[in-house]
Design a protein around this motif. Structure first.
Motif, PDB file in Angstrom:
ATOM      1  N   GLY A   1      28.914 131.067 -16.004  1.00 24.81           N
ATOM      2  CA  GLY A   1      29.892 130.164 -16.595  1.00 24.81           C
ATOM      3  C   GLY A   1      29.257 129.161 -17.540  1.00 24.81           C
ATOM      4  O   GLY A   1      29.789 128.882 -18.623  1.00 24.81           O
ATOM      5  N   GLU A   2      28.105 128.607 -17.144  1.00 28.57           N
ATOM      6  CA  GLU A   2      27.437 127.637 -17.996  1.00 28.57           C
ATOM      7  C   GLU A   2      26.933 128.298 -19.287  1.00 28.57           C
ATOM      8  O   GLU A   2      27.058 127.718 -20.377  1.00 28.57           O
ATOM      9  N   SER A   3      26.380 129.484 -19.175  1.00 27.22           N
ATOM     10  CA  SER A   3      25.891 130.182 -20.363  1.00 27.22           C
ATOM     11  C   SER A   3      27.028 130.514 -21.322  1.00 27.22           C
ATOM     12  O   SER A   3      26.880 130.419 -22.542  1.00 27.22           O
ATOM     13  N   GLN A   4      28.177 130.905 -20.760  1.00 28.33           N
ATOM     14  CA  GLN A   4      29.336 131.185 -21.598  1.00 28.33           C
ATOM     15  C   GLN A   4      29.782 129.925 -22.323  1.00 28.33           C
ATOM     16  O   GLN A   4      30.104 129.958 -23.518  1.00 28.33           O
ATOM     17  N   GLY A   5      29.782 128.796 -21.615  1.00 29.58           N
ATOM     18  CA  GLY A   5      30.121 127.529 -22.249  1.00 29.58           C
ATOM     19  C   GLY A   5      29.143 127.160 -23.344  1.00 29.58           C
ATOM     20  O   GLY A   5      29.529 126.594 -24.380  1.00 29.58           O
ATOM     21  N   GLY A   6      27.878 127.479 -23.151  1.00 27.14           N
ATOM     22  CA  GLY A   6      26.880 127.221 -24.180  1.00 27.14           C
ATOM     23  C   GLY A   6      27.162 128.004 -25.445  1.00 27.14           C
ATOM     24  O   GLY A   6      27.075 127.472 -26.566  1.00 27.14           O
ATOM     25  N   TRP A   7      27.509 129.283 -25.282  1.00 28.37           N
ATOM     26  CA  TRP A   7      27.832 130.123 -26.454  1.00 28.37           C
ATOM     27  C   TRP A   7      29.060 129.595 -27.179  1.00 28.37           C
ATOM     28  O   TRP A   7      29.066 129.501 -28.418  1.00 28.37           O
ATOM     29  N   GLU A   8      30.096 129.253 -26.435  1.00 27.09           N
ATOM     30  CA  GLU A   8      31.327 128.762 -27.055  1.00 27.09           C
ATOM     31  C   GLU A   8      31.066 127.505 -27.882  1.00 27.09           C
ATOM     32  O   GLU A   8      31.524 127.389 -29.023  1.00 27.09           O
ATOM     33  N   ASN A   9      30.326 126.559 -27.317  1.00 27.17           N
ATOM     34  CA  ASN A   9      30.056 125.329 -28.045  1.00 27.17           C
ATOM     35  C   ASN A   9      29.188 125.569 -29.273  1.00 27.17           C
ATOM     36  O   ASN A   9      29.384 124.926 -30.320  1.00 27.17           O
TER      37      ASN A   9
ATOM     38  N   ARG B   1      29.160 128.245 -31.133  1.00 28.00           N
ATOM     39  CA  ARG B   1      30.008 128.829 -32.172  1.00 28.00           C
ATOM     40  C   ARG B   1      30.954 127.786 -32.772  1.00 28.00           C
ATOM     41  O   ARG B   1      31.185 127.770 -33.983  1.00 28.00           O
ATOM     42  N   ILE B   2      31.490 126.919 -31.925  1.00 26.60           N
ATOM     43  CA  ILE B   2      32.374 125.864 -32.434  1.00 26.60           C
ATOM     44  C   ILE B   2      31.606 124.937 -33.370  1.00 26.60           C
ATOM     45  O   ILE B   2      32.101 124.563 -34.443  1.00 26.60           O
ATOM     46  N   ALA B   3      30.378 124.585 -32.994  1.00 29.30           N
ATOM     47  CA  ALA B   3      29.557 123.723 -33.856  1.00 29.30           C
ATOM     48  C   ALA B   3      29.307 124.377 -35.206  1.00 29.30           C
ATOM     49  O   ALA B   3      29.303 123.709 -36.249  1.00 29.30           O
ATOM     50  N   ALA B   4      29.099 125.692 -35.201  1.00 28.18           N
ATOM     51  CA  ALA B   4      28.839 126.412 -36.456  1.00 28.18           C
ATOM     52  C   ALA B   4      30.074 126.503 -37.341  1.00 28.18           C
ATOM     53  O   ALA B   4      29.956 126.639 -38.564  1.00 28.18           O
ATOM     54  N   LEU B   5      31.265 126.408 -36.751  1.00 33.65           N
ATOM     55  CA  LEU B   5      32.510 126.613 -37.496  1.00 33.65           C
ATOM     56  C   LEU B   5      33.305 125.325 -37.712  1.00 33.65           C
ATOM     57  O   LEU B   5      34.439 125.368 -38.180  1.00 33.65           O
ATOM     58  N   VAL B   6      32.715 124.183 -37.388  1.00 35.95           N
ATOM     59  CA  VAL B   6      33.411 122.901 -37.538  1.00 35.95           C
ATOM     60  C   VAL B   6      33.865 122.724 -38.990  1.00 35.95           C
ATOM     61  O   VAL B   6      33.100 123.006 -39.918  1.00 35.95           O
TER      62      VAL B   6
ATOM     63  N   THR C   1      26.916 120.660 -30.617  1.00 35.01           N
ATOM     64  CA  THR C   1      25.667 121.401 -30.393  1.00 35.01           C
ATOM     65  C   THR C   1      24.964 120.903 -29.138  1.00 35.01           C
ATOM     66  O   THR C   1      24.472 121.694 -28.318  1.00 35.01           O
ATOM     67  N   ARG C   2      24.918 119.581 -28.960  1.00 34.47           N
ATOM     68  CA  ARG C   2      24.301 118.997 -27.757  1.00 34.47           C
ATOM     69  C   ARG C   2      25.052 119.450 -26.505  1.00 34.47           C
ATOM     70  O   ARG C   2      24.436 119.776 -25.483  1.00 34.47           O
ATOM     71  N   HIS C   3      26.380 119.476 -26.588  1.00 35.52           N
ATOM     72  CA  HIS C   3      27.189 119.934 -25.464  1.00 35.52           C
ATOM     73  C   HIS C   3      26.787 121.359 -25.083  1.00 35.52           C
ATOM     74  O   HIS C   3      26.548 121.676 -23.911  1.00 35.52           O
ATOM     75  N   GLY C   4      26.702 122.236 -26.092  1.00 40.71           N
ATOM     76  CA  GLY C   4      26.321 123.620 -25.825  1.00 40.71           C
ATOM     77  C   GLY C   4      24.914 123.746 -25.277  1.00 40.71           C
ATOM     78  O   GLY C   4      24.650 124.569 -24.389  1.00 40.71           O
ATOM     79  N   ALA C   5      23.995 122.934 -25.807  1.00 39.48           N
ATOM     80  CA  ALA C   5      22.611 122.986 -25.322  1.00 39.48           C
ATOM     81  C   ALA C   5      22.528 122.564 -23.858  1.00 39.48           C
ATOM     82  O   ALA C   5      21.757 123.134 -23.073  1.00 39.48           O
TER      83      ALA C   5
ATOM     84  N   LYS D   1      34.114 134.386 -32.814  1.00 38.70           N
ATOM     85  CA  LYS D   1      33.188 135.422 -33.273  1.00 38.70           C
ATOM     86  C   LYS D   1      33.251 135.623 -34.786  1.00 38.70           C
ATOM     87  O   LYS D   1      32.391 136.298 -35.361  1.00 38.70           O
ATOM     88  N   GLY D   2      34.257 135.064 -35.435  1.00 38.15           N
ATOM     89  CA  GLY D   2      34.421 135.234 -36.870  1.00 38.15           C
ATOM     90  C   GLY D   2      33.644 134.198 -37.662  1.00 38.15           C
ATOM     91  O   GLY D   2      32.867 133.406 -37.124  1.00 38.15           O
ATOM     92  N   ASP D   3      33.875 134.191 -38.966  1.00 38.78           N
ATOM     93  CA  ASP D   3      33.189 133.272 -39.865  1.00 38.78           C
ATOM     94  C   ASP D   3      34.127 132.257 -40.503  1.00 38.78           C
ATOM     95  O   ASP D   3      33.691 131.406 -41.284  1.00 38.78           O
TER      96      ASP D   3
END
Length: 262
Positions: free
Chosen positions: A28-36, A38-43, A55-59, A105-107
């Motif tokens: 669950g934590e790793s999945q949350g890391g990935w989601e955050n 991706r969100i940081a990359a698409l802000v 990004t800090r949240h995901g890390a 998962k998109g751009d």
């Protein structure tokens, strides 16, 4: 007498139940890391100042996953496959809570309403995480194996919750108040159902591993359903309130390193 401490102690003392517990938590934590991430990359461009905090949240979430895997390794255990009915993160997504993984998962850049949805979802789920880790910290902060991990993760979850409050209040001040309250309510009502179902599933798996009697399993299931009844009646409201936190700019710096478990 059944208590949260005695129940978790039983899970902790058995290798197979501990392995399942840590595997579920790490996943669950790793999945949350990935989601955050991706969100940081698409802000969206208008909210780029928020990207370092996301990004800090995901890390932090990635770090928590590594901590649970390190606890397994210390006991000479390997992670197990997470049963689908215990996958809290994926079940929330299937219920339409948060941002869809296909979008992440998109751009295509996210929109401001997308960021509001992300923060509202996080405010609800971080409430749960903060409460769960506070429970573990109260009972196991001095445990020789779990203590450091519990204290660190609990502090991080409190930071995450504070960050969600502060950022949602900022967006509310900018005119998104109604959308925030609507999304918070939808997320909270869905989360308490998913949490009930996942809790029942986890207890079912643990019961088989630990050989619980039918009466014991029935008492635990009844307790989980009683918590849901309370949350459905009124308890969900604690997940939708917004107050300026004492911890301001809680995710304003770099993530702390995970402790080593020799």
């Amino acid at each position: 007498m059944l208590s949260a401490k005695s129940l978790f102690q039983e899970i902790l003392d058995d290798d197979e139940s501990f392995r399942l517990f840590c595997s579920i938590a790490a996943s669950g934590e790793s999945q949350g890391g990935w989601e955050n991430a991706r969100i940081a990359a698409l802000v969206p461009a208008s909210e780029r100042a928020l990207a370092p905090k996301i990004t800090r949240h995901g890390a932090d979430e990635d770090k928590h996953g590594r901590i649970f895997n390190a606890l397994l390794k210390k006991r000479g255990l390997e992670p197990v496959e997470v049963p689908p009915d215990t996958d809290y993160t994926m079940l929330l997504e299937r219920h339409g809570i948060g941002l869809a993984h296909e979008k992440l998962k998109g751009d295509e850049p996210l929109t401001v309403p997308d960021i509001v949805t992300y923060l509202a979802h996080s405010r609800v789920t971080e409430q749960r995480a903060s409460e769960q880790m506070d429970l573990l910290r109260r009972h196991f902060a001095d445990h020789p194996d779990l203590g450091r991990a519990v204290r660190m993760i609990s502090n991080d979850e409190d930071n995450h919750l504070a960050y969600c409050h502060e950022e949602l209040l900022r967006f509310a001040h900018e005119g998104h108040g109604r959308a925030i309250q609507r999304t918070l309510r939808e997320c909270a009502l869905a989360e308490i159902r998913v949490y009930r179902d996942v809790s029942l599933a986890v207890m079912d798996h643990m019961g088989r591993i630990l050989g619980w009697s039918r009466p014991k399993a029935a008492v635990l299931a009844a307790g989980i359903r009683a918590v849901y009844a309370y949350e459905r009646l009124n308890g969900w409201r604690r997940m939708v309130s917004l107050t300026m936190p004492e911890r301001r700019d809680a995710l304003g710096g770099p993530a702390t390193a995970a402790p080593e478990f020799a």
